[in-house]
Design a protein around this motif. Structure first.
Motif, mmCIF file in Angstrom:
data_model
loop_
_atom_site.group_PDB
_atom_site.id
_atom_site.type_symbol
_atom_site.label_atom_id
_atom_site.label_comp_id
_atom_site.label_asym_id
_atom_site.label_seq_id
_atom_site.Cartn_x
_atom_site.Cartn_y
_atom_site.Cartn_z
ATOM 1 N N CYS A 1 0.852 -1.195 0.000
ATOM 2 C CA CYS A 1 0.000 0.000 0.000
ATOM 3 C C CYS A 1 0.885 1.241 0.000
ATOM 4 C CB CYS A 1 -0.896 -0.034 1.247
ATOM 5 S SG CYS A 1 -1.991 1.371 1.383
ATOM 6 N N PRO A 2 0.627 2.278 -0.764
ATOM 7 C CA PRO A 2 -0.578 2.571 -1.546
ATOM 8 C C PRO A 2 -0.434 2.334 -3.045
ATOM 9 C CG PRO A 2 0.635 4.610 -1.193
ATOM 10 C CD PRO A 2 1.485 3.495 -0.630
ATOM 11 N N ASN B 1 -0.867 -0.556 -4.699
ATOM 12 C CA ASN B 1 -1.562 -1.720 -5.244
ATOM 13 C C ASN B 1 -3.073 -1.568 -5.410
ATOM 14 O OD1 ASN B 1 0.589 -3.405 -5.770
ATOM 15 N ND2 ASN B 1 0.740 -4.058 -3.626
ATOM 16 N N CYS B 2 -3.566 -0.337 -5.505
ATOM 17 C CA CYS B 2 -5.006 -0.176 -5.710
ATOM 18 C C CYS B 2 -5.317 -0.799 -7.078
ATOM 19 C CB CYS B 2 -5.397 1.291 -5.731
ATOM 20 S SG CYS B 2 -4.890 2.181 -4.243
ATOM 21 N N GLY B 3 -6.503 -1.294 -7.173
ATOM 22 C CA GLY B 3 -7.153 -1.821 -6.015
ATOM 23 C C GLY B 3 -8.349 -2.657 -6.473
ATOM 24 N N LEU B 4 -9.169 -3.061 -5.558
ATOM 25 C CA LEU B 4 -8.777 -3.124 -4.176
ATOM 26 C C LEU B 4 -7.893 -4.336 -3.962
ATOM 27 C CD1 LEU B 4 -11.747 -2.315 -1.845
ATOM 28 C CD2 LEU B 4 -9.951 -0.824 -2.637
ATOM 29 N N CYS B 5 -6.830 -4.136 -3.183
ATOM 30 C CA CYS B 5 -5.917 -5.244 -2.947
ATOM 31 C C CYS B 5 -6.228 -5.897 -1.598
ATOM 32 C CB CYS B 5 -4.476 -4.747 -3.004
ATOM 33 S SG CYS B 5 -3.952 -3.921 -1.506
ATOM 34 N N GLU C 1 -4.711 -5.897 1.081
ATOM 35 C CA GLU C 1 -4.349 -5.171 2.313
ATOM 36 C C GLU C 1 -5.463 -4.242 2.804
ATOM 37 O OE1 GLU C 1 -0.244 -3.495 3.214
ATOM 38 O OE2 GLU C 1 -0.155 -3.691 1.047
ATOM 39 N N HIS C 2 -6.455 -4.014 1.949
ATOM 40 C CA HIS C 2 -7.482 -3.023 2.319
ATOM 41 C C HIS C 2 -8.396 -3.570 3.418
ATOM 42 C CE1 HIS C 2 -8.848 0.952 1.226
ATOM 43 N NE2 HIS C 2 -10.025 0.563 1.675
ATOM 44 N N CYS D 1 -5.202 5.299 4.266
ATOM 45 C CA CYS D 1 -5.529 4.780 2.916
ATOM 46 C C CYS D 1 -6.204 3.414 3.016
ATOM 47 C CB CYS D 1 -4.275 4.646 2.071
ATOM 48 S SG CYS D 1 -3.404 6.187 1.847
ATOM 49 N N LYS D 2 -5.607 2.541 3.843
ATOM 50 C CA LYS D 2 -6.099 1.158 3.939
ATOM 51 C C LYS D 2 -7.530 1.069 4.468
ATOM 52 C CE LYS D 2 -1.835 -1.180 5.232
ATOM 53 N NZ LYS D 2 -1.222 -1.777 6.425
ATOM 54 N N PRO E 1 -9.338 3.875 -3.512
ATOM 55 C CA PRO E 1 -9.718 4.873 -2.518
ATOM 56 C C PRO E 1 -9.489 6.286 -3.052
ATOM 57 C CG PRO E 1 -8.456 3.138 -1.508
ATOM 58 C CD PRO E 1 -8.410 2.882 -2.976
ATOM 59 N N THR F 1 -5.826 7.878 -2.507
ATOM 60 C CA THR F 1 -4.720 7.321 -3.290
ATOM 61 C C THR F 1 -4.945 7.601 -4.776
ATOM 62 O OG1 THR F 1 -5.812 5.183 -3.225
ATOM 63 C CG2 THR F 1 -4.018 5.516 -1.687
HETATM 64 S S1 SF4 Z 1 -5.220 1.939 -0.510
HETATM 65 FE FE1 SF4 Z 1 -6.187 -0.035 -0.223
HETATM 66 S S2 SF4 Z 1 -6.377 -0.914 -2.259
HETATM 67 FE FE2 SF4 Z 1 -4.890 0.749 -2.379
HETATM 68 S S3 SF4 Z 1 -2.937 -0.262 -2.074
HETATM 69 FE FE3 SF4 Z 1 -3.613 0.474 -0.076
HETATM 70 S S4 SF4 Z 1 -4.665 -1.256 0.826
HETATM 71 FE FE4 SF4 Z 1 -4.465 -1.683 -1.370
#
Ligand code: SF4
Ligand code: SF4
Lengths: 92, 571
Positions: free
Chosen positions: B94-95, B97-101, B103-104, B497-498, B517, B520
């Motif tokens: 993060c940030p 790898n949007c998304g949604l990955c 980690e969210h 962000c997450k 998000p 991001t």
């Molecule tokens: S903001 Fe959310 S979707 Fe984007 S990289 Fe971070 S955890 Fe993943």
């Protein structure tokens, strides 16, 4: 509209204090009721549910009485609230 | 804030570690959030670009309260996450790898779709504008349909959708898009707008009625103040107040009684109008449902001194509201992070069997308070006069802790003995269990309610059925004041962000939907993503608006033909 307005040297009109009194208080209260009216036109509206309407009426009565009791309880209110809370959470 | 009064935690200086990005190279770097000189700061160092320091809050006590955690109490929450859309490929996580990955840790509560980057205005701090970017971004109806489907097909789908831009109402098919959102099951259809479609002198009212009937519920209405001079500074257009008032008037006449005034708060320019906007909302309380303050986000390269001059935080806004309302809406007793009501929402949704609303965003993201009219004095008072919110929240937290997981553990007792008939019996037992829980929860809520009246009736309906209609009727009896501080590269905190609950959806050329998000997207991904979906712009698109007047060239030509020029007396 609040009259407590002053003008800055750049000509901006600013309020010294917002008096928080709406001039459309009645319309505002009606807005909520209009909303209910609008939703009531739909068949599946919760506002047409007989059981729910009865429960809401009942709750209104309970709340009225509760506010009166609160006033009577004075400083003991918090103690009573704690006891009731314990009962409500018991056995869950 | 009674939770932290007298604690050692309050006496100690705040300190926590997190991750952020370098505002120059956008690479991920360590950051700390610390209390210094009576304020809360984010500090970070990029090995290549040096030190950065940005103010996070001007009120340490309030900040500490919102970051305090015990077994029973914490504003920092994880959401009931939906399964990820993608597996993040960037090893930095993060940030990027949007998304949604995977980690969210929040679900989307407000879906956003950029309908166009065309706009009738040319605001100086706007990021999305056909003139500035040099390309056109405008998804087709099929694209929009795909994005809506994407959001609504999640196990926990968002109940609300907002159209953004550019100016969404410049699209001719805007009413159709509103209807489409309703068809997809969005309960609340919102458009961000500067008011363009609604304010038109010719046909604005009819258009307002049309979009309302098509399914539009709420205007998220750009409203920086009530002085023409302020609006000219922020939007570059003269005499905008008449334009803004026409929007309110047309909404009133059309019965569209849900307008949220959105004030972008810029230090020294619009912050002086905070009180004015509160008063304007109160004067138009029959159609205005709320105010949202948005402290301006900072883009581009700026010096530390410029940063000091420009940065305004949620706490600054809240304190300004307090000051400009003579202390009536105070920081210490009226404002709560949005995540405050998570458990309350979960209980209502479980007991009523409706889609949950999960405001699990980070406590630094947004704050809110409600005002209501006291029928006796006719004055607007914070909702705390009606409820004891902290007690309600405490009780909800305890209650949820006890019943959590019940929905996954339904009684299956009789089924084992008498088959299908047993299933019906089990259903009955489960129903009875829910009813007894409802009675307990309602009684708990009543304990901490201070005044009877219509508003309380709506509140109890909300608890009983959890339906959107009840929430909507309740909010029609209140004025919601909130502040959401969107992040920029200077203050970006990946913990925020997450947990973001406000997500853009973009239909990509390969048939997928890119979900990101808000913060991001605007800080990192927008330029890359937009280039992938951009179309070439044309002269027609470039020249359709006179952006110094905020009107379509076509309409201006008509005005000239009819009466010799627009706004003659206003010039
Ligand atoms: S903001 Fe959310 S979707 Fe984007 S990289 Fe971070 S955890 Fe993943
Ligand atoms: S949009 Fe930004 S400020 Fe709002 S919830 Fe998401 S991360 Fe927080």
């Amino acid at each position: 509209m609040s009259h407590d307005v002053f003008e800055t040297k750049d000509g901006l009109k600013l309020r010294k204090l917002v008096d928080l009194k709406p001039t459309t208080a009645k319309e505002y209260q009606d807005a909520m009721l209009h909303r209910v009216e609008k939703f009531s036109k739909r068949q599946d509206s919760p506002f047409n549910d007989f059981i729910e309407n009865t429960v809401v009426q009942g709750l209104r009565f309970i709340l009225d009485s509760k506010v009166k009791i609160d006033n009577m309880l004075g400083e003991n209110k918090e103690k009573v609230q704690n006891i009731i809370e314990k009962i409500l959470l018991a056995g869950l | 804030m009674y939770h932290i009064e007298g604690t050692d935690y309050l006496k100690q200086k705040y300190y926590t570690k997190t991750k952020s990005i370098c505002p120059e190279c956008m690479d991920k770097i360590d950051a700390i959030i610390v209390e210094e000189d009576g304020e809360i700061w984010m500090k970070k160092t990029c090995p290549e670009h040096g030190d950065f320091k940005d103010k996070i809050s001007s009120d340490p006590k309030y900040y500490k309260w919102t970051h305090y955690g015990t077994d029973e109490w914490s504003f920092e929450k994880n959401g009931e996450t939906n399964p990820p859309d993608i597996k993040g490929k960037d090893p930095r996580g993060c940030p990027y790898n949007c998304g949604l990955c995977e980690e969210h840790i929040s679900t989307c509560q407000l879906a956003l779709i950029d309908l166009t980057n065309r706009c009738n205005m040319n605001c100086n701090f706007c990021y999305a504008n056909v003139k500035k970017s040099g390309y056109l971004v405008e998804p087709s109806l099929e694209d929009i349909d795909r994005v809506m489907k994407h959001f609504r097909s999640k196990p926990i789908p968002p109940v609300a959708i907002m159209f953004t831009g550019g100016e969404p109402t410049v699209r001719k098919d805007f009413p159709e898009i509103c209807a489409m959102a309703k068809k997809h099951g969005f309960k609340e259809v919102i458009t961000a707008t500067n008011g363009y479609g609604f304010q038109k002198k010719n046909g604005g009212l009819e258009w307002t009625k049309k979009v309302y009937e098509a399914g539009l519920d709420t205007l998220y209405f750009q409203f920086d103040g009530i002085n023409n001079a302020t609006l000219e500074k922020t939007r570059g257009i003269k005499n905008l107040i008449g334009y803004k008032e026409r929007v309110i008037e047309n909404c009133r006449k059309a019965g569209l009684t849900s307008v949220v005034l959105v004030q972008t708060v810029v230090k020294g320019i619009t912050d002086v109008e905070i009180g004015n906007v509160v008063q304007f909302a109160i004067d138009n309380i029959d159609v205005v449902r709320g105010i949202t303050y948005q402290p301006v986000s900072l883009c581009g390269r700026i010096t530390a001194e410029e940063m000091q001059d420009l940065r305004i935080t949620n706490a600054d806004v809240i304190k300004e509201v307090e000051r400009q309302t003579g202390g009536k809406i105070g920081i210490n007793n009226s404002w709560y992070p949005l995540s405050t009501i998570v458990e309350f929402g979960r209980i209502v949704s479980y007991l009523a069997g409706v889609e949950p609303i999960e405001f699990t965003c980070h406590p630094d993201c947004g704050f809110a308070t409600y005002l209501v009219v006291d029928p006796k004095t006719n004055e607007m008072v914070p909702i705390m006069d009606y409820f004891d919110p902290l007690k309600i929240v405490d009780f909800s937290n305890r209650f949820w802790k006890k019943i959590k997981g019940k929905e996954k553990k339904q009684v299956k007792f009789f089924e084992n003995f008498v088959g299908d008939f047993g299933k019906t019996l089990d259903k009955g037992v489960n129903w009875l269990d829910k009813q007894q829980l409802k009675v307990r929860f309602l009684t708990g809520m009543l304990q901490y309610t201070k005044k009877p009246g219509k508003l309380m009736e709506m509140f109890s309906r909300m608890l009983l059925n959890g339906r959107w209609e009840s929430v909507s009727a309740f909010t029609h009896g209140t004025l919601l004041i909130s502040s959401m501080h969107f992040q920029d590269a200077y203050n970006l905190n990946i913990e925020r962000c997450k947990r973001c609950i406000v997500h853009f959806g973009v239909a990509m050329p390969d048939g997928s939907v890119f979900e990101s998000p808000f913060c991001t997207m605007n800080t990192l991904h927008r330029p890359v993503i937009e280039k992938k979906v951009a179309k070439a712009t044309t002269d027609k698109v470039n020249n359709e608006f006179d952006t110094s007047k905020g009107q379509a060239i076509e309409d201006l030509a008509q005005e000239v033909a009819y009466n010799g020029g627009i706004d003659k007396k206003e010039e």
